[in-house]
Design a protein around this motif. Structure first.
Motif, PDB file in Angstrom:
ATOM      1  N   ARG A 190     -35.738  50.101 -16.415  1.00 46.17           N
ATOM      2  CA  ARG A 190     -34.567  49.904 -17.360  1.00 46.17           C
ATOM      3  C   ARG A 190     -35.272  50.073 -18.957  1.00 46.17           C
ATOM      4  N   ILE A 191     -34.493  50.659 -19.797  1.00 44.91           N
ATOM      5  CA  ILE A 191     -34.989  50.559 -21.134  1.00 44.91           C
ATOM      6  C   ILE A 191     -34.732  49.076 -21.852  1.00 44.91           C
ATOM      7  N   GLU A 192     -35.812  48.309 -22.141  1.00 45.60           N
ATOM      8  CA  GLU A 192     -35.673  46.926 -22.723  1.00 45.60           C
ATOM      9  C   GLU A 192     -36.954  46.805 -23.860  1.00 45.60           C
ATOM     10  N   PRO A 193     -36.477  45.710 -24.741  1.00 41.01           N
ATOM     11  CA  PRO A 193     -37.495  45.330 -25.625  1.00 41.01           C
ATOM     12  C   PRO A 193     -39.127  45.074 -25.086  1.00 41.01           C
ATOM     13  N   VAL A 194     -39.866  45.799 -25.479  1.00 47.80           N
ATOM     14  CA  VAL A 194     -41.190  45.609 -25.126  1.00 47.80           C
ATOM     15  C   VAL A 194     -42.210  45.613 -26.244  1.00 47.80           C
ATOM     16  N   ASN A 195     -42.574  44.296 -26.569  1.00 49.05           N
ATOM     17  CA  ASN A 195     -43.387  44.080 -27.998  1.00 49.05           C
ATOM     18  C   ASN A 195     -42.627  44.629 -29.301  1.00 49.05           C
ATOM     19  N   GLY A 196     -41.538  44.040 -29.398  1.00 46.72           N
ATOM     20  CA  GLY A 196     -40.777  44.131 -30.486  1.00 46.72           C
ATOM     21  C   GLY A 196     -39.960  45.558 -30.651  1.00 46.72           C
ATOM     22  N   ARG A 197     -39.970  46.339 -29.550  1.00 47.74           N
ATOM     23  CA  ARG A 197     -39.329  47.493 -29.629  1.00 47.74           C
ATOM     24  C   ARG A 197     -39.148  48.211 -28.405  1.00 47.74           C
ATOM     25  N   LEU A 198     -38.213  49.178 -28.239  1.00 46.98           N
ATOM     26  CA  LEU A 198     -37.788  49.631 -26.883  1.00 46.98           C
ATOM     27  C   LEU A 198     -38.974  50.388 -26.236  1.00 46.98           C
ATOM     28  N   GLY A 199     -39.220  49.857 -24.656  1.00 48.94           N
ATOM     29  CA  GLY A 199     -40.047  50.404 -23.828  1.00 48.94           C
ATOM     30  C   GLY A 199     -39.517  50.411 -22.408  1.00 48.94           C
ATOM     31  N   ILE A 200     -40.037  50.511 -21.415  1.00 53.25           N
ATOM     32  CA  ILE A 200     -39.425  50.601 -20.222  1.00 53.25           C
ATOM     33  C   ILE A 200     -40.086  49.809 -19.377  1.00 53.25           C
ATOM     34  N   VAL A 201     -39.280  48.783 -18.623  1.00 57.80           N
ATOM     35  CA  VAL A 201     -39.370  47.850 -17.637  1.00 57.80           C
ATOM     36  C   VAL A 201     -39.061  48.094 -16.343  1.00 57.80           C
ATOM     37  N   THR A 202     -39.834  48.067 -15.335  1.00 58.95           N
ATOM     38  CA  THR A 202     -39.359  48.464 -14.029  1.00 58.95           C
ATOM     39  C   THR A 202     -39.493  46.969 -13.107  1.00 58.95           C
ATOM     40  N   ARG A 203     -38.453  46.951 -12.274  1.00 61.03           N
ATOM     41  CA  ARG A 203     -38.339  45.668 -11.565  1.00 61.03           C
ATOM     42  C   ARG A 203     -37.968  45.826 -10.232  1.00 61.03           C
ATOM     43  N   GLU A 204     -38.142  44.774  -9.390  1.00 57.92           N
ATOM     44  CA  GLU A 204     -37.836  44.778  -8.100  1.00 57.92           C
ATOM     45  C   GLU A 204     -37.133  43.344  -8.134  1.00 57.92           C
ATOM     46  N   GLY A 205     -35.658  43.427  -7.921  1.00 53.44           N
ATOM     47  CA  GLY A 205     -34.928  42.243  -8.269  1.00 53.44           C
ATOM     48  C   GLY A 205     -35.161  41.598  -9.362  1.00 53.44           C
ATOM     49  N   ASP A 206     -35.821  40.268  -9.595  1.00 53.38           N
ATOM     50  CA  ASP A 206     -35.974  39.750 -10.907  1.00 53.38           C
ATOM     51  C   ASP A 206     -37.564  39.852 -10.986  1.00 53.38           C
ATOM     52  N   ARG A 207     -38.291  40.517 -10.136  1.00 53.11           N
ATOM     53  CA  ARG A 207     -39.739  40.635 -10.312  1.00 53.11           C
ATOM     54  C   ARG A 207     -40.227  41.859 -10.988  1.00 53.11           C
ATOM     55  N   VAL A 208     -40.811  41.598 -12.304  1.00 53.89           N
ATOM     56  CA  VAL A 208     -41.308  42.612 -12.888  1.00 53.89           C
ATOM     57  C   VAL A 208     -42.394  43.310 -12.342  1.00 53.89           C
ATOM     58  N   VAL A 209     -42.435  44.656 -12.070  1.00 49.95           N
ATOM     59  CA  VAL A 209     -43.346  45.526 -11.381  1.00 49.95           C
ATOM     60  C   VAL A 209     -44.434  46.288 -12.105  1.00 49.95           C
ATOM     61  N   GLY A 210     -43.726  46.614 -13.581  1.00 47.63           N
ATOM     62  CA  GLY A 210     -44.421  47.684 -14.269  1.00 47.63           C
ATOM     63  C   GLY A 210     -43.527  47.764 -15.583  1.00 47.63           C
ATOM     64  N   VAL A 211     -44.644  47.993 -16.805  1.00 46.76           N
ATOM     65  CA  VAL A 211     -44.143  48.000 -18.156  1.00 46.76           C
ATOM     66  C   VAL A 211     -44.793  49.020 -18.735  1.00 46.76           C
ATOM     67  N   PHE A 212     -44.078  50.045 -19.527  1.00 42.90           N
ATOM     68  CA  PHE A 212     -44.607  51.036 -20.017  1.00 42.90           C
ATOM     69  C   PHE A 212     -44.286  50.956 -21.702  1.00 42.90           C
ATOM     70  N   ASP A 213     -45.287  50.863 -22.710  1.00 38.94           N
ATOM     71  CA  ASP A 213     -45.176  50.850 -23.754  1.00 38.94           C
ATOM     72  C   ASP A 213     -45.522  52.108 -24.445  1.00 38.94           C
ATOM     73  N   LEU A 214     -44.713  52.784 -25.283  1.00 39.64           N
ATOM     74  CA  LEU A 214     -44.897  54.101 -25.908  1.00 39.64           C
ATOM     75  C   LEU A 214     -45.208  54.038 -27.327  1.00 39.64           C
ATOM     76  N   GLU A 215     -46.313  54.676 -27.837  1.00 39.09           N
ATOM     77  CA  GLU A 215     -46.295  55.213 -29.104  1.00 39.09           C
ATOM     78  C   GLU A 215     -45.855  56.452 -29.457  1.00 39.09           C
TER      79      GLU A 215
END
Length: 310
Positions: free
Chosen positions: A262-287
Motif C-alpha cells: 500500500r502507498i502510505e506515509p514513509v518518513n514524512g512523504r508517500l512511500g510503499i509499505v507491504t504487510r502480511e496482516g498487521d505485520r510490516v514486512v517491507g518498506v520502500f522509500d523513493l527519492e
C-alpha cells in the motif's frame, strides 16, 4: 513537565525529532528521549527551578546522549551484515519527528519534515560532531553557543562543523544529481503520481514501465540484516534495478502468501509499505527528482520493522 513530555506531545515530538535525525534509529531515539526526561526528573526541585528554559535544557541533554551513542552505533554498523539503512518512520510515527520552521532558511540543508532515508544515509558520512551541529542548527535553530555546550567545543568550532557538514551533504546530493530543494521530491501530486506508477509497475511485473520511471543512474539499497536475504551491495542502473525489483517483489510474494502493498506515509512523504496482516514486512522509500526515481531504499530487516502497526 510530566504532561508536557508525555508520549505524543509536542515536547516529546521535538525531542524525538532531534534524536531520530542524529541517530537514524527509532528505538535508539526513543531510548535517548526517555533517558533525557529521566535526567530531568532526577534533578532536585531546586535544580529544576534554576533552569530558565526546560525545553532548551532537555534538547541539549538529549542531543548529548545521542552524541555519546553515535560512537558505539557506528562501531556496530561497521560489522552490520550487508547495507545498513535507517529505521523508517511509517504513518503516525512520521509525525513524531516534526521540526519547527527554521528561523533563517539561508545556508541550510533540507533536513526538515522530509527526513528521507536517502538524506539520512548521506549524513552517515559526517562525523558525530558535524552531524549534531548540523541537525541542531539547521533544523532546530539552536545557536552555536548552545551547540558548543553539547559538543564540548567552541561556538566558532561548531559553526565550522555545521558548515563542513552542510558542504559534505550538498556535495553528495549534487554528485547524485539530486537537488535538495526539488519540488517534485518534496511533496505534491507529481511525486505521488510517480510513487503510484512505481507500485503499479512492480505489482504488475511491467519491466518496460518500471524502467521508464527510473533515472539511468538510479541506485537501490536493501537492508535485510541477518534475517532476510537482500542484496549486499548497491544495485545501479535503470534496467538492472528494474529487474532486481521485480525479482524482490516475486520473492516476497512467494514467501508471504497474503502480501498487501500500500502507498502510505514513509518518513514524512508517500512511500510503499507491504504487510502480511498487521505485520510490516517491507518498506520502500523513493527519492524522486525531475519525475524520475534516483534512489530506492528497501527495508526488509524485521528488527527494523517491528511494532510498525498503523
Amino acid at each position: 513537565m510530566t504532561a508536557v513530555y508525555a508520549y505524543g506531545s509536542s515536547g516529546y515530538r521535538r525531542l524525538f525529532g532531534v534524536a531520530y535525525r542524529i541517530l537514524g534509529s527509532v528505538h535508539d531515539a526513543q531510548d535517548a528521549v526517555q533517558e533525557g526526561i529521566a535526567r530531568w526528573f532526577a534533578l532536585t526541585e531546586e535544580q529544576r527551578e534554576r533552569v530558565r528554559e526546560p525545553d532548551a535544557w532537555l534538547t541539549r541533554v538529549v542531543a548529548r546522549i545521542c552524541l555519546d551513542e553515535l560512537g558505539s552505533a557506528r562501531a556496530r554498523r561497521e560489522h552490520y551484515t550487508g547495507i545498513w539503512l535507517p529505521e523508517p518512520l511509517i504513518g503516525e510515527l512520521a509525525a513524531s519527528a516534526g521540526a519547527p520552521e527554521r528561523r533563517d532558511p539561508a545556508d541550510s540543508v533540507t533536513l526538515d519534515e522530509r527526513i528521507s532515508i536517502a538524506l539520512l544515509v548521506a549524513m552517515e558520512a559526517l562525523t558525530p560532531g558535524e552531524r549534531v551541529s548540523l541537525v541542531l542548527h539547521d533544523v532546530f535553530g539552536l545557536s552555536f553557543d548552545e551547540i558548543a555546550e553539547v559538543v564540548g567545543r567552541s561556538a566558532a568550532s561548531c559553526r565550522q562543523l555545521a558548515s563542513t557538514a552542510r558542504r559534505k551533504v550538498q556535495a553528495r546530493r549534487k554528485a547524485q544529481q539530486v537537488d535538495p530543494m526539488d519540488a517534485t521530491d518534496a511533496a505534491g501530486t507529481a511525486r505521488d503520481d510517480v510513487v503510484a506508477a512505481f507500485l503499479n509497475a512492480c505489482v504488475g511485473g511491467d519491466l518496460t514501465s518500471l524502467v521508464r520511471l527510473l533515472d539511468p543512474g538510479v541506485v537501490s539499497r536493501a537492508d535485510g540484516g541477518d534475517h532476510v536475504r537482500a542484496a549486499r551491495k548497491e544495485v545501479v542502473g535503470a534496467e538492472t534495478v528494474a529487474r532486481y525489483l521485480l525479482g524482490v517483489v516475486s520473492t516476497q510474494t512467494r514467501r508471504v502468501t497474503e502480501l498487501v502493498p500500500r502507498i502510505e506515509p514513509v518518513n514524512g512523504r508517500l512511500g510503499i509499505v507491504t504487510r502480511e496482516g498487521d505485520r510490516v514486512v517491507g518498506v520502500f522509500d523513493l527519492e524522486i527528482v525531475g519525475g524520475l526515481i534516483t534512489e530506492i531504499a528497501i527495508l526488509v530487516n524485521p528488527e527494523k520493522l517491528r511494532d510498525r502497526i498503523a
